[in-house]
Design a protein around this motif. Sequence first.
Motif, PDB file in Angstrom:
ATOM      1  N   LEU A 115       0.452  -1.029   0.396  1.00  0.00           N
ATOM      2  CA  LEU A 115      -0.010  -0.422   0.480  1.00  0.00           C
ATOM      3  C   LEU A 115       0.930   1.323  -0.179  1.00  0.00           C
ATOM      4  O   LEU A 115       2.080   1.227   0.773  1.00  0.00           O
ATOM      5  CB  LEU A 115      -0.922  -0.407   1.197  1.00  0.00           C
ATOM      6  CG  LEU A 115      -1.805  -1.120   1.351  1.00  0.00           C
ATOM      7  CD1 LEU A 115      -2.317  -1.058   2.920  1.00  0.00           C
ATOM      8  CD2 LEU A 115      -2.879  -0.869   0.488  1.00  0.00           C
ATOM      9  N   GLU A 116       0.185   2.149  -0.697  1.00  0.00           N
ATOM     10  CA  GLU A 116       1.251   3.532  -0.837  1.00  0.00           C
ATOM     11  C   GLU A 116       0.774   4.811  -0.766  1.00  0.00           C
ATOM     12  O   GLU A 116      -0.778   4.155  -0.912  1.00  0.00           O
ATOM     13  CB  GLU A 116       1.670   3.416  -1.781  1.00  0.00           C
ATOM     14  CG  GLU A 116       2.506   5.126  -2.298  1.00  0.00           C
ATOM     15  CD  GLU A 116       4.126   4.514  -3.236  1.00  0.00           C
ATOM     16  OE1 GLU A 116       3.921   5.737  -4.043  1.00  0.00           O
ATOM     17  OE2 GLU A 116       4.256   3.349  -3.988  1.00  0.00           O
ATOM     18  N   VAL A 117       0.765   5.405  -0.007  1.00  0.00           N
ATOM     19  CA  VAL A 117      -0.018   6.660   0.184  1.00  0.00           C
ATOM     20  C   VAL A 117       0.772   8.074   0.193  1.00  0.00           C
ATOM     21  O   VAL A 117       1.881   7.740   0.791  1.00  0.00           O
ATOM     22  CB  VAL A 117      -1.058   6.913   1.438  1.00  0.00           C
ATOM     23  CG1 VAL A 117      -0.387   6.619   2.829  1.00  0.00           C
ATOM     24  CG2 VAL A 117      -2.095   8.190   1.234  1.00  0.00           C
ATOM     25  N   GLY A 118       0.499   9.582  -0.564  1.00  0.00           N
ATOM     26  CA  GLY A 118       1.824  10.333  -0.393  1.00  0.00           C
ATOM     27  C   GLY A 118       1.166  11.499  -1.312  1.00  0.00           C
ATOM     28  O   GLY A 118      -0.343  11.582  -2.271  1.00  0.00           O
ATOM     29  N   ALA A 119       2.066  12.621  -1.382  1.00  0.00           N
ATOM     30  CA  ALA A 119       1.694  13.793  -1.865  1.00  0.00           C
ATOM     31  C   ALA A 119       3.382  14.386  -1.548  1.00  0.00           C
ATOM     32  O   ALA A 119       3.292  14.725  -0.381  1.00  0.00           O
ATOM     33  CB  ALA A 119      -0.099  14.184  -1.625  1.00  0.00           C
ATOM     34  N   ASN A 120       2.768  15.654  -2.429  1.00  0.00           N
ATOM     35  CA  ASN A 120       3.679  17.088  -2.468  1.00  0.00           C
ATOM     36  C   ASN A 120       6.065  16.172  -1.989  1.00  0.00           C
ATOM     37  O   ASN A 120       6.473  16.839  -0.942  1.00  0.00           O
ATOM     38  CB  ASN A 120       3.662  17.681  -0.410  1.00  0.00           C
ATOM     39  CG  ASN A 120       2.837  18.114  -0.754  1.00  0.00           C
ATOM     40  OD1 ASN A 120       2.442  18.575  -2.275  1.00  0.00           O
ATOM     41  ND2 ASN A 120       1.348  18.249  -0.243  1.00  0.00           N
ATOM     42  N   GLY A 121       5.779  14.952  -2.877  1.00  0.00           N
ATOM     43  CA  GLY A 121       7.236  14.697  -2.396  1.00  0.00           C
ATOM     44  C   GLY A 121       6.868  13.530  -1.508  1.00  0.00           C
ATOM     45  O   GLY A 121       8.204  13.394  -1.670  1.00  0.00           O
ATOM     46  N   ARG A 122       6.173  13.086  -0.868  1.00  0.00           N
ATOM     47  CA  ARG A 122       6.753  12.346   0.410  1.00  0.00           C
ATOM     48  C   ARG A 122       5.463  11.385  -0.025  1.00  0.00           C
ATOM     49  O   ARG A 122       4.305  11.562  -0.782  1.00  0.00           O
ATOM     50  CB  ARG A 122       6.313  13.069   1.262  1.00  0.00           C
ATOM     51  CG  ARG A 122       7.630  14.534   1.861  1.00  0.00           C
ATOM     52  CD  ARG A 122       7.073  15.355   2.757  1.00  0.00           C
ATOM     53  NE  ARG A 122       7.926  16.006   3.143  1.00  0.00           N
ATOM     54  CZ  ARG A 122       7.819  17.295   2.279  1.00  0.00           C
ATOM     55  NH1 ARG A 122       7.336  17.695   1.356  1.00  0.00           N
ATOM     56  NH2 ARG A 122       9.127  17.896   2.709  1.00  0.00           N
ATOM     57  N   LYS A 123       5.553  10.327   0.265  1.00  0.00           N
ATOM     58  CA  LYS A 123       4.943   8.572   0.727  1.00  0.00           C
ATOM     59  C   LYS A 123       5.210   7.892   1.650  1.00  0.00           C
ATOM     60  O   LYS A 123       6.645   7.886   2.251  1.00  0.00           O
ATOM     61  CB  LYS A 123       5.566   8.270  -0.661  1.00  0.00           C
ATOM     62  CG  LYS A 123       7.013   7.312  -1.119  1.00  0.00           C
ATOM     63  CD  LYS A 123       6.612   6.750  -2.143  1.00  0.00           C
ATOM     64  CE  LYS A 123       6.603   7.806  -3.571  1.00  0.00           C
ATOM     65  NZ  LYS A 123       6.854   7.166  -5.055  1.00  0.00           N
ATOM     66  N   LEU A 124       4.260   7.070   1.970  1.00  0.00           N
ATOM     67  CA  LEU A 124       4.254   6.544   3.403  1.00  0.00           C
ATOM     68  C   LEU A 124       3.863   4.527   2.331  1.00  0.00           C
ATOM     69  O   LEU A 124       3.180   4.997   1.357  1.00  0.00           O
ATOM     70  CB  LEU A 124       3.582   6.325   4.456  1.00  0.00           C
ATOM     71  CG  LEU A 124       3.324   7.184   5.386  1.00  0.00           C
ATOM     72  CD1 LEU A 124       2.262   7.635   6.467  1.00  0.00           C
ATOM     73  CD2 LEU A 124       4.598   7.153   5.971  1.00  0.00           C
ATOM     74  N   ILE A 125       4.860   3.913   2.641  1.00  0.00           N
ATOM     75  CA  ILE A 125       4.291   2.870   1.746  1.00  0.00           C
ATOM     76  C   ILE A 125       4.666   1.559   3.169  1.00  0.00           C
ATOM     77  O   ILE A 125       5.865   1.272   3.785  1.00  0.00           O
ATOM     78  CB  ILE A 125       5.996   2.261   0.619  1.00  0.00           C
ATOM     79  CG1 ILE A 125       5.769   3.306   0.007  1.00  0.00           C
ATOM     80  CG2 ILE A 125       5.596   0.613   0.276  1.00  0.00           C
ATOM     81  CD1 ILE A 125       7.546   3.047  -1.075  1.00  0.00           C
ATOM     82  N   TRP A 126       3.292   0.465   2.971  1.00  0.00           N
ATOM     83  CA  TRP A 126       3.655  -0.574   3.997  1.00  0.00           C
ATOM     84  C   TRP A 126       3.042  -2.031   2.503  1.00  0.00           C
ATOM     85  O   TRP A 126       2.849  -1.985   1.504  1.00  0.00           O
ATOM     86  CB  TRP A 126       2.420  -0.444   4.538  1.00  0.00           C
ATOM     87  CG  TRP A 126       0.982  -1.599   4.761  1.00  0.00           C
ATOM     88  CD1 TRP A 126       0.852  -3.113   4.735  1.00  0.00           C
ATOM     89  CD2 TRP A 126       2.361  -1.903   6.037  1.00  0.00           C
ATOM     90  NE1 TRP A 126       1.137  -4.108   5.403  1.00  0.00           N
ATOM     91  CE2 TRP A 126       1.807  -3.372   6.502  1.00  0.00           C
ATOM     92  CE3 TRP A 126       2.996  -1.435   7.440  1.00  0.00           C
ATOM     93  CZ2 TRP A 126       1.527  -4.075   7.539  1.00  0.00           C
ATOM     94  CZ3 TRP A 126       3.573  -2.095   8.634  1.00  0.00           C
ATOM     95  CH2 TRP A 126       2.898  -4.025   8.357  1.00  0.00           C
ATOM     96  N   GLN A 127       4.059  -3.328   2.829  1.00  0.00           N
ATOM     97  CA  GLN A 127       4.236  -4.577   2.391  1.00  0.00           C
ATOM     98  C   GLN A 127       4.339  -5.239   3.568  1.00  0.00           C
ATOM     99  O   GLN A 127       4.137  -5.254   4.552  1.00  0.00           O
ATOM    100  CB  GLN A 127       5.575  -4.454   1.576  1.00  0.00           C
ATOM    101  CG  GLN A 127       5.626  -5.839   1.117  1.00  0.00           C
ATOM    102  CD  GLN A 127       6.707  -5.876   0.122  1.00  0.00           C
ATOM    103  OE1 GLN A 127       7.205  -5.141  -0.299  1.00  0.00           O
ATOM    104  NE2 GLN A 127       6.986  -6.942   0.142  1.00  0.00           N
ATOM    105  N   GLY A 128       3.150  -6.001   3.251  1.00  0.00           N
ATOM    106  CA  GLY A 128       2.961  -7.245   3.939  1.00  0.00           C
ATOM    107  C   GLY A 128       2.015  -8.470   4.050  1.00  0.00           C
ATOM    108  O   GLY A 128       2.198  -9.091   2.488  1.00  0.00           O
ATOM    109  N   ILE A 129       2.157  -9.176   4.370  1.00  0.00           N
ATOM    110  CA  ILE A 129       1.329 -10.654   3.985  1.00  0.00           C
ATOM    111  C   ILE A 129      -0.868 -10.234   4.568  1.00  0.00           C
ATOM    112  O   ILE A 129      -0.807  -9.814   5.468  1.00  0.00           O
ATOM    113  CB  ILE A 129       1.501 -11.832   5.538  1.00  0.00           C
ATOM    114  CG1 ILE A 129       3.616 -12.144   4.262  1.00  0.00           C
ATOM    115  CG2 ILE A 129       0.912 -12.880   4.499  1.00  0.00           C
ATOM    116  CD1 ILE A 129       3.551 -13.021   4.852  1.00  0.00           C
ATOM    117  N   PRO A 130      -1.435 -10.395   3.417  1.00  0.00           N
ATOM    118  CA  PRO A 130      -2.725 -10.169   4.053  1.00  0.00           C
ATOM    119  C   PRO A 130      -2.844 -11.187   5.388  1.00  0.00           C
ATOM    120  O   PRO A 130      -2.449 -11.765   4.957  1.00  0.00           O
ATOM    121  CB  PRO A 130      -3.829 -10.298   2.797  1.00  0.00           C
ATOM    122  CG  PRO A 130      -2.420 -11.403   1.692  1.00  0.00           C
ATOM    123  CD  PRO A 130      -1.496 -11.231   2.394  1.00  0.00           C
TER     124      PRO A 130
END
Length: 305
Positions: free
Chosen positions: A243-258
């Motif tokens: 999953l990824e969310v961000g704006a203005n040159g910044r972002k958060l990324i999450w990776q996992g197992i459902p």
Amino acid sequence: MAPGGSACKEVLESYSTDYDVAMAKLDNNSTPTRATTGSGGKQGIYSTNGVHELLECPVCTCLMYPPIHQCPNGHTLCSNCKIRVLNCCPTCRYDLGNIRCLALEKVAESLELPCTYQSLGCNDIFPYYSKLKHEQHCRFRPYNCPYAGSECSVTGDIPTLVAHLKDDHKVDMHDGCTFNHRYVKSNPHEVENATWMLTVFNCFGRQFCLHFEAFQLGMAPVYMAFLRFMGDENEAKKFSYSLEVGANGRKLIWQGIPRSIRDSHKKVRDSQDGLIIQRNLALYFSGAEREELKLRVTGRIWKEE
């Protein structure tokens, strides 16, 4: 209460009666069959002739497990219901005392019964006292509805729940293993009443639930996105997601197992097993005015080799 001597006589007679009735049912009906069970099984009586009906509690109608209690007149019930009826026999109103029906417990040892979820695909047969433990973990047991935000009591297999989510909860259904969702909330400062959103994705011939919600984490309001797999945990581990969310040159990324939907929505949320966005950062991603929440969450699901 019956006098001590007669009560003792009645109890002794009731032990004999329970055992005799059980054995008579075995003799007078079709010949019991002996069936091979799954792992942990043993040889025993697999009978559909009604003997197991003796082991049904007359109060809750569930199968009884030791200690099985009886009143001085031989009426039986389970230990949970003994407490519920305030130690008074629901059939004859005698005080129950602490009398065990050892004969009926012994009869139960000789029985083998099919899994309760036989109609859902489980063909295993188990000794009476192993059946309950098996059913608590049977892979064919029904799933709970994964919809969050309401107390939905619907259970069933995966196709049933997919249809239920679509028809009854009006959940959006999408095909594909990538997604790009936009979440908008007019008042991002109000999270007392949690906001839930659920989308179901059909990917690799399986279904995945994407959750997005607002809630209080301690004193701080946060937003969280996570994925659940519509199936068991061992199958869920065959997949991964980001999953990824961000704006203005910044972002958060999450990776996992459902997580499997065997784990409740609340359990997954409380474990914080997903993408968590603090409110200040969420508002920063939403734009300079910070007057409403506007988050775009992108993601991908893939199968591990």
